[in-house]
Design a protein around this motif. Structure first.
Motif, PDB file in Angstrom:
ATOM      1  N   MET B  90       4.260   8.040   9.727  1.00 32.38           N
ATOM      2  CA  MET B  90       4.164   6.600   9.495  1.00 32.38           C
ATOM      3  C   MET B  90       3.454   6.339   8.179  1.00 32.38           C
ATOM      4  N   SER B  91       4.003   5.423   7.385  1.00 32.06           N
ATOM      5  CA  SER B  91       3.348   5.105   6.108  1.00 32.06           C
ATOM      6  C   SER B  91       2.360   3.958   6.323  1.00 32.06           C
ATOM      7  N   VAL B  92       1.537   3.730   5.307  1.00 30.12           N
ATOM      8  CA  VAL B  92       0.524   2.666   5.367  1.00 30.12           C
ATOM      9  C   VAL B  92       1.216   1.323   5.610  1.00 30.12           C
ATOM     10  N   ILE B 117      -2.613  -8.823   1.831  1.00 30.18           N
ATOM     11  CA  ILE B 117      -3.735  -7.997   2.325  1.00 30.18           C
ATOM     12  C   ILE B 117      -3.739  -6.634   1.638  1.00 30.18           C
ATOM     13  N   GLU B 118      -2.566  -6.094   1.390  1.00 28.73           N
ATOM     14  CA  GLU B 118      -2.510  -4.809   0.674  1.00 28.73           C
ATOM     15  C   GLU B 118      -3.116  -4.947  -0.723  1.00 28.73           C
ATOM     16  N   GLU B 119      -2.865  -6.096  -1.318  1.00 24.24           N
ATOM     17  CA  GLU B 119      -3.426  -6.334  -2.652  1.00 24.24           C
ATOM     18  C   GLU B 119      -4.944  -6.501  -2.562  1.00 24.24           C
ATOM     19  N   PHE B 120      -5.366  -7.288  -1.567  1.00 25.72           N
ATOM     20  CA  PHE B 120      -6.790  -7.579  -1.402  1.00 25.72           C
ATOM     21  C   PHE B 120      -7.593  -6.304  -1.096  1.00 25.72           C
ATOM     22  N   THR B 121      -7.019  -5.443  -0.292  1.00 27.51           N
ATOM     23  CA  THR B 121      -7.733  -4.218   0.084  1.00 27.51           C
ATOM     24  C   THR B 121      -7.378  -3.038  -0.833  1.00 27.51           C
ATOM     25  N   ALA B 145      -7.724  -3.475   6.523  1.00 28.84           N
ATOM     26  CA  ALA B 145      -6.528  -4.295   6.279  1.00 28.84           C
ATOM     27  C   ALA B 145      -5.867  -4.676   7.597  1.00 28.84           C
ATOM     28  N   ARG B 146      -5.790  -3.709   8.505  1.00 31.68           N
ATOM     29  CA  ARG B 146      -5.195  -3.996   9.810  1.00 31.68           C
ATOM     30  C   ARG B 146      -5.969  -5.088  10.553  1.00 31.68           C
ATOM     31  N   ALA B 147      -7.293  -5.001  10.458  1.00 29.01           N
ATOM     32  CA  ALA B 147      -8.125  -5.983  11.168  1.00 29.01           C
ATOM     33  C   ALA B 147      -8.005  -7.376  10.563  1.00 29.01           C
TER      34      ALA B 147
END
Lengths: 523, 312
Positions: B90-92, B117-121, B145-147
């Motif tokens: 599984m990828s991010v 969120i990917e950008e933010f984190t 990021a998940r949270a």
């Protein structure tokens, strides 16, 4: 933003677990390797057979067995792939993911436990459909080689598919059992052995089905009655495994038993009607007897599970308890709880008894006086076995609470198994020592009254001293019921809706010595 | 938005994991949750995240009880456990997409949220990388990021800095500060007290399931006796022994010791002013001071002072 199209809506509607599992399957080298190997095997087998047949000139003559033989081998490849790989893959993946943290993360999303389990099952079904659809053309091709008809081909494929589905249910159930690594490995071995057994049985059954040909059986009512009964029981077993898996993956603080009990009762009623209908329409008693057997097993399991359940309710569960006392009484039977569970088992037994009574009352079979005898015997035998389970279960509850207060209620089953072993063997061994070589069942059967195995023997085979077993178990049941009355009513009294004791107010500056309150405004 | 924890209790048999604790924190605050192993931090956090149920007491997130309305409460909470995501094959991006779906985010909105969120984190560069191939720091960012996917106003982080390298720790610290600026209420447990002290608005120190201290660090320090409030390290070019004896006779110095590298460590009874006066005095007495370093007592000192380090 563009309004979502049909594909996007469909994509959103799919269970997230299915999307995740299929993505992982597509990325998995293992899955890709197995599917490629499977296709290669089918192609190689068919290719080699046709080449040899062509070289030997078999194709010029008529061989009425060729299609059947090739089909059998292709089925072996299909079943081996789907039964030994697919359920094991689904189970192993779930068991590996069933670490606390992964499940926790799923709990705090909007995904319900039933969606998690159905997602796991659905993704396995999708992979199975893919493998079956890849295999179907090869298998259908065997029709042209003669020796097998298309009805048999597709009937066997359908059986194989159902068996794979059932095996996936079994492995998913085994995978969600909370266990440490050693126990997980042990469960894995058990699961694999069961898969091998089912694989062998399915193969033997389908080979004989293909050998004798299916077409003549299609006119036979008995054949359809067997099929319908088997399918009903298959649905029942899969449903039980599914609801158990959902219960096991649910948070301990949830009313995890509810779906299981609802399913047991609903399926008991529906399958009772269906089995009776099959019995009527085929003029056979056996379909209804198989229902008695199934209901007996479910009731026994319900009892066995019930004695291990909680005896008080956490706030999260109790907040859902109905406030209306009239609703609270039936709710007691459907909430996680030992006393409620025992009552629920009683309800299942009541359904079974009522079903038998109604069946005997209304069955339109021409030889009415004779028919129903075996049904009666089966019911009586099942009833006495359930009585023994009740006696041992409730005695285990007493022993655990009186003699082993340190043992958690979830381990009552261990005490129960120990008591069954003790009650079945100890008096027998003592009497064997007392009477030495002179021991025989006819004279000394009172020493084995505690053994449910001998009770079954008496009811099924010997039929001379059945009443002794009934009196013994009845007296024992009455005694343990009396001794557990307080335990029972304590739980009934505690079954009340949650009353919030703390209001969600902003905390004042701490005055309580045991706790420090921190007004945020002062930070 | 306020998180109130009210008389929370959770026992495991005879072990009192959480024993009647109450505290609260609000939006825009980072709150440190400190205590020895087995003190009850994770249990409290799991109750807040609706994963466990207390024996008594309750926790309210924006007035919503985690016991009575766990479904509503969990929409307000982002939980970062101490374990990292390690799903195979599984990828991010797929991992975040899966949880986006699990949180009920639909179609284009889900894609937008995940991109943001990917950008933010700072996960854009590794979004196609397999989860199992991630370093601990990267995996921790994925966990955060998940949270954040369902934009919860409250973030509960259990040991997020454990095992991270210095760069990853600094990045996490900056991320937490940004989250706090965005108005999120963050409850974070950690054993790395110095870092916690740098970013936290307040701390709760817990041991044996009971709160020992809670509040703003300065306030706790002021209310805690037996802690050297300020320590100075002084090195001179020469006259080390003489300096040591001089400091022992200085009224503002409580205790002094001469270290092996000829540095004198002294506990100052007072604050900034007393330290300045001390330095001025030394120069006046002709000491050739080459280093004068002062250190305030921090979370570490408070922690060591108030906890006993016993395990239940």
């Amino acid at each position: 933003m563009k309004p979502p199209g049909f594909i996007e809506k469909l994509d959103d509607a799919i269970n997230p677990i299915v999307v995740k599992e299929l993505r992982q399957a597509v990325r998995s080298r293992f899955v890709v390797a197995v599917v490629l190997l499977f296709l290669l095997l089918q192609l190689a087998f068919l290719g080699i057979y046709l080449t040899i047949a062509g070289l030997n000139g078999w194709l010029d003559t008529i061989d009425y067995q060729a299609g059947r033989d090739v089909f059998t081998w292709l089925q072996v490849i299909l079943l081996a792939t789907c039964m030994l790989f697919l359920p094991a893959y689904a189970g192993a993946r779930l068991a590996a993911e069933r670490s606390e943290v992964n499940t926790d993360l799923l709990f705090i999303t909007t995904l319900q436990p039933r969606k998690i389990i159905s997602g796991k099952l659905a993704s396995s079904v999708v992979i199975a459909v893919m493998i079956f659809s890849a295999c179907a053309p090869f298998m259908a091709f065997t029709y042209f080689l003669r020796g097998i008809d298309l009805v048999s081909i597709f009937f066997v494929i359908a059986i194989d598919f159902l068996v794979v589905l059932g095996s996936v249910h079994l492995m998913v159930f085994l995978a969600v059992i909370p266990a440490n690594r050693v126990l997980k490995a042990f469960l894995g071995v058990i699961g694999f052995a069961m898969l091998l057994f089912i694989f062998g049985m399915t193969l033997a059954a389908t080979i004989s089905l293909v050998h004798f040909g299916l077409s003549p059986m299609l006119e036979n009512r008995e054949f359809w009655s067997i099929c319908a009964t088997v399918v009903l029981e298959f649905v029942g077993e899969c449903g039980l495994l599914y609801t158990w898996a959902v219960a096991l993956i649910s948070a301990p603080s949830a009313n995890r038993i509810l779906p299981m009990r609802v399913f047991m009762l609903a399926f008991g009623l529906i399958s009772g009607l269906a089995h009776a209908f099959i019995a009527y329409s085929t003029q056979q008693e056996e379909p209804f007897q198989s229902w008695i057997l199934f209901m007996g097993q479910m009731t026994g399991l319900a009892l066995f599970i019930a004695v291990n359940e909680r005896q008080s309710w956490t706030p999260r569960v109790s907040r859902t308890i109905p406030r209306n006392p009239l609703l609270r009484v039936p709710a007691f039977l459907f909430y996680s709880g030992a006393a409620g569970g025992v009552l629920f088992a009683g309800l299942l037994f009541g359904v079974m008894a009522l079903g038998v009574w109604l069946f005997k009352l209304w069955h339109p079979l021409p030889v009415a006086p004779v028919m129903g005898t075996i049904t009666d015997e089966m019911f009586n035998c099942m009833a006495v076995v359930l009585l023994y389970i009740y006696c041992y279960g409730m005695t285990a509850v007493l022993v655990r609470s009186w003699l082993m207060p340190g043992v958690q209620h979830v381990y009552t089953w261990v005490v129960m198994l120990f008591l069954i072993a003790l009650g079945s063997l100890a008096p027998f061994l003592v009497s064997a020592l007392i009477f030495m070589g002179g021991w025989n069942y006819h004279e000394h059967f009172v020493w084995v009254l505690g053994n449910p195995g001998f009770a079954i023997y008496e009811f099924v085979d010997r039929k001379l001293d059945e009443t002794a077993y009934v009196y013994f178990a009845g007296a024992w049941a009455a005694l343990v019921t009396l001794l557990n009355v307080v335990w029972f009513f304590r739980q009934m009294r505690a079954f009340r809706p949650f009353e919030a004791s703390h209001a969600p107010t902003v905390l004042p500056a701490g005055s309580d010595s045991s706790s420090v309150t921190l007004p945020v405004s002062k930070l | 938005m306020r998180v109130n924890i009210v008389h929370l209790k959770k026992y495991y048999g005879s072990t009192r994991a959480v024993d009647d604790i109450s505290f609260s924190f609000a939006s825009g605050q980072i709150f440190g949750f400190v205590g020895p192993n087995g003190a009850g931090k994770t249990t409290t956090m799991r109750i807040l995240a609706t994963l466990d149920e207390p024996l008594d007491g309750d926790a309210f997130i924006d007035g919503i009880s985690v016991i009575q309305y766990p479904d509503k409460a969990r929409k307000l909470v982002g939980y970062v456990p101490d374990n990292l995501p390690r799903h195979r094959d599984m990828s991010v991006h797929e991992y975040l997409d899966f949880f986006g779906r699990a949180y009920g985010l639909k179609g284009g909105h889900r894609r937008q949220v995940i991109d943001r969120i990917e950008e933010f984190t700072n996960l854009m560069g590794i979004r196609e990388k397999a989860l199992v191939a991630l370093s601990k720091g990267m995996a921790q960012r994925v966990s955060v990021a998940r949270a954040l996917l369902h934009d919860p106003p409250v973030l509960i982080m259990d040991e997020p800095a454990a095992g991270l390298d210095p760069r990853a720790r600094i990045e996490l610290r900056e991320l937490l500060k940004m989250l706090s600026w965005q108005g999120k209420a963050v409850l974070i447990s950690s054993h790395i007290l110095t870092e916690l002290a740098e970013i936290c608005d307040g701390v709760v120190i817990i041991e044996h399931g009971r709160i020992l201290r809670a509040g703003k660090l300065d306030r706790i320090l002021a209310n805690t006796t037996d802690i050297p409030k300020r320590t100075v390290h002084i090195r001179t070019l020469d006259r080390h022994e003489e300096l040591y004896k001089h400091l022992l006779q200085t009224p503002t110095i409580e205790k002094a010791s001469l270290l092996v590298d000829n540095t004198v460590e002294a506990e100052v009874n007072g604050g900034e002013d007393e330290c300045c006066d001390l330095l001025a005095g030394l120069i006046q007495y002709g000491f050739r001071v080459r280093e004068f370093r002062q250190r305030r007592a921090g979370l570490e000192e408070i922690f060591m002072n108030v906890t006993k380090g016993e395990v239940q």
